[in-house]
Design a protein around this motif. Structure first.
Motif, PDB file in Angstrom:
ATOM      1  N   LEU A  62       0.817  -1.204   0.000  1.00  0.00           N
ATOM      2  CA  LEU A  62       0.000   0.000   0.000  1.00  0.00           C
ATOM      3  C   LEU A  62       0.858   1.264   0.000  1.00  0.00           C
ATOM      4  N   SER A  63       2.013   1.206   0.643  1.00  0.00           N
ATOM      5  CA  SER A  63       2.889   2.373   0.647  1.00  0.00           C
ATOM      6  C   SER A  63       3.300   2.750  -0.769  1.00  0.00           C
ATOM      7  N   TYR A  64       3.596   1.734  -1.579  1.00  0.00           N
ATOM      8  CA  TYR A  64       3.988   1.995  -2.964  1.00  0.00           C
ATOM      9  C   TYR A  64       2.834   2.647  -3.730  1.00  0.00           C
ATOM     10  N   VAL A  65       1.631   2.140  -3.504  1.00  0.00           N
ATOM     11  CA  VAL A  65       0.463   2.696  -4.194  1.00  0.00           C
ATOM     12  C   VAL A  65       0.281   4.160  -3.820  1.00  0.00           C
ATOM     13  N   ILE A  66       0.378   4.464  -2.512  1.00  0.00           N
ATOM     14  CA  ILE A  66       0.201   5.839  -2.061  1.00  0.00           C
ATOM     15  C   ILE A  66       1.274   6.739  -2.648  1.00  0.00           C
ATOM     16  N   SER A  67       2.518   6.253  -2.669  1.00  0.00           N
ATOM     17  CA  SER A  67       3.614   7.088  -3.162  1.00  0.00           C
ATOM     18  C   SER A  67       3.492   7.356  -4.650  1.00  0.00           C
ATOM     19  N   PHE A  73      -1.604  10.328  -2.048  1.00  0.00           N
ATOM     20  CA  PHE A  73      -0.559  10.949  -1.247  1.00  0.00           C
ATOM     21  C   PHE A  73      -1.050  12.277  -0.668  1.00  0.00           C
ATOM     22  N   ALA A  74      -1.748  13.058  -1.489  1.00  0.00           N
ATOM     23  CA  ALA A  74      -2.257  14.343  -1.021  1.00  0.00           C
ATOM     24  C   ALA A  74      -3.267  14.160   0.104  1.00  0.00           C
ATOM     25  N   VAL A  75      -4.114  13.141  -0.005  1.00  0.00           N
ATOM     26  CA  VAL A  75      -5.101  12.878   1.049  1.00  0.00           C
ATOM     27  C   VAL A  75      -4.414  12.590   2.375  1.00  0.00           C
ATOM     28  N   VAL A  76      -3.408  11.699   2.333  1.00  0.00           N
ATOM     29  CA  VAL A  76      -2.678  11.356   3.556  1.00  0.00           C
ATOM     30  C   VAL A  76      -1.957  12.576   4.115  1.00  0.00           C
ATOM     31  N   LYS A  77      -1.289  13.307   3.226  1.00  0.00           N
ATOM     32  CA  LYS A  77      -0.508  14.461   3.679  1.00  0.00           C
ATOM     33  C   LYS A  77      -1.383  15.517   4.333  1.00  0.00           C
ATOM     34  N   TRP A  78      -2.465  15.896   3.678  1.00  0.00           N
ATOM     35  CA  TRP A  78      -3.274  16.989   4.205  1.00  0.00           C
ATOM     36  C   TRP A  78      -4.109  16.563   5.397  1.00  0.00           C
ATOM     37  N   LEU A 121      -0.459   9.317   9.889  1.00  0.00           N
ATOM     38  CA  LEU A 121      -0.762  10.376   8.931  1.00  0.00           C
ATOM     39  C   LEU A 121       0.467  11.150   8.479  1.00  0.00           C
ATOM     40  N   ASN A 122       1.649  10.644   8.800  1.00  0.00           N
ATOM     41  CA  ASN A 122       2.888  11.301   8.390  1.00  0.00           C
ATOM     42  C   ASN A 122       3.394  10.672   7.087  1.00  0.00           C
ATOM     43  N   PRO A 123       3.251  11.365   5.954  1.00  0.00           N
ATOM     44  CA  PRO A 123       3.668  10.769   4.679  1.00  0.00           C
ATOM     45  C   PRO A 123       5.166  10.528   4.598  1.00  0.00           C
ATOM     46  N   LYS A 124       5.952  11.235   5.401  1.00  0.00           N
ATOM     47  CA  LYS A 124       7.395  11.025   5.380  1.00  0.00           C
ATOM     48  C   LYS A 124       7.756   9.615   5.834  1.00  0.00           C
ATOM     49  N   VAL A 125       6.957   9.066   6.728  1.00  0.00           N
ATOM     50  CA  VAL A 125       7.238   7.706   7.192  1.00  0.00           C
ATOM     51  C   VAL A 125       7.007   6.712   6.063  1.00  0.00           C
ATOM     52  N   ALA A 198       5.951  21.337   8.381  1.00  0.00           N
ATOM     53  CA  ALA A 198       6.919  20.416   7.769  1.00  0.00           C
ATOM     54  C   ALA A 198       6.216  19.364   6.932  1.00  0.00           C
ATOM     55  N   THR A 199       5.099  18.842   7.435  1.00  0.00           N
ATOM     56  CA  THR A 199       4.334  17.849   6.688  1.00  0.00           C
ATOM     57  C   THR A 199       3.741  18.444   5.422  1.00  0.00           C
ATOM     58  N   ALA A 200       3.291  19.689   5.514  1.00  0.00           N
ATOM     59  CA  ALA A 200       2.690  20.347   4.348  1.00  0.00           C
ATOM     60  C   ALA A 200       3.683  20.482   3.195  1.00  0.00           C
TER      61      ALA A 200
END
Length: 205
Positions: A62-67, A73-78, A121-125, A198-200
């Protein structure tokens, strides 16, 4: 499965990374300062439960799909940005119970769940798992998903040790500053707001 050399190299790389103060450490420190050692430890455990979610997502792909999906990715980030800004606003606007009193403490269960959400909810992870783990996974050595789980759990253990150190240290410092409740709230609010900013600005690459 994973060769000893590869595992030790991954462990050393992970240790170097977890020793660098990051968003999770700042969040845990903020909770420890605001509410003491117990809250710091609860937030640390919550953060690492969030890491379990990322491990499962990476193992399932799932991480690959989100990336790879700008929309996902925008949904998770925001969502992460909105939640961190909410925490900041709550810290800034909490009412004091008096000049020398702290605002009512949150239940540890709520603190724990906040830690989970902040990390999930941290996309960096998510990007961290994508950028680091693939270099240590050898399809010829067995199930890639199982290798991701083993490596992810190794990272989790190292991260938990680091998180506990921050929680205990912040809890001790917070106890000494217990009479400065307003200052502690504003420090926490600034940390949450900084994490949101930072997340934004987190990119997809």
């Amino acid at each position: 499965m994973i060769s000893p050399t590869t595992f030790l190299l991954f462990a050393a790389t992970s240790m170097a990374l977890v020793l660098i103060p990051g968003p999770n450490h700042l969040y845990i420190a903020a909770r420890g300062l605001a509410q003491g050692r117990s809250a710091g430890l609860a937030s640390a455990l919550g953060v690492e439960v969030g890491t379990l979610v990322h491990i499962a997502a990476a193992a399932l792909g799932l991480s690959y799909v989100i990336s790879q999906s700008a929309t996902l990715f925008a949904v998770v980030k925001w969502a992460g940005v909105a939640y961190l800004v909410y925490l900041a606003i709550r810290a800034f606007t909490a009412k004091d119970g008096g000049a020398e009193r702290q605002p009512p403490a949150q239940p540890l269960r709520a603190v724990f769940l906040e830690g989970v959400l902040v990390n999930v909810l941290n996309p960096k992870v998510t990007l961290f798992f994508l950028a680091l783990l693939p270099h240590f996974v050898d399809p010829a050595a067995g199930s890639p998903a199982l290798q991701v789980v083993v490596l992810g759990l190794t990272l989790l253990v190292l991260g938990l040790i680091s998180d506990v150190v921050y929680a205990v240290a912040a809890g001790a410092l917070g106890g000494r500053l217990a009479r400065r409740a307003r200052t502690l709230r504003y420090v926490s609010g600034v940390v949450y707001l900084g994490l949101g900013v930072a997340t934004a600005f987190a990119g997809r690459r």
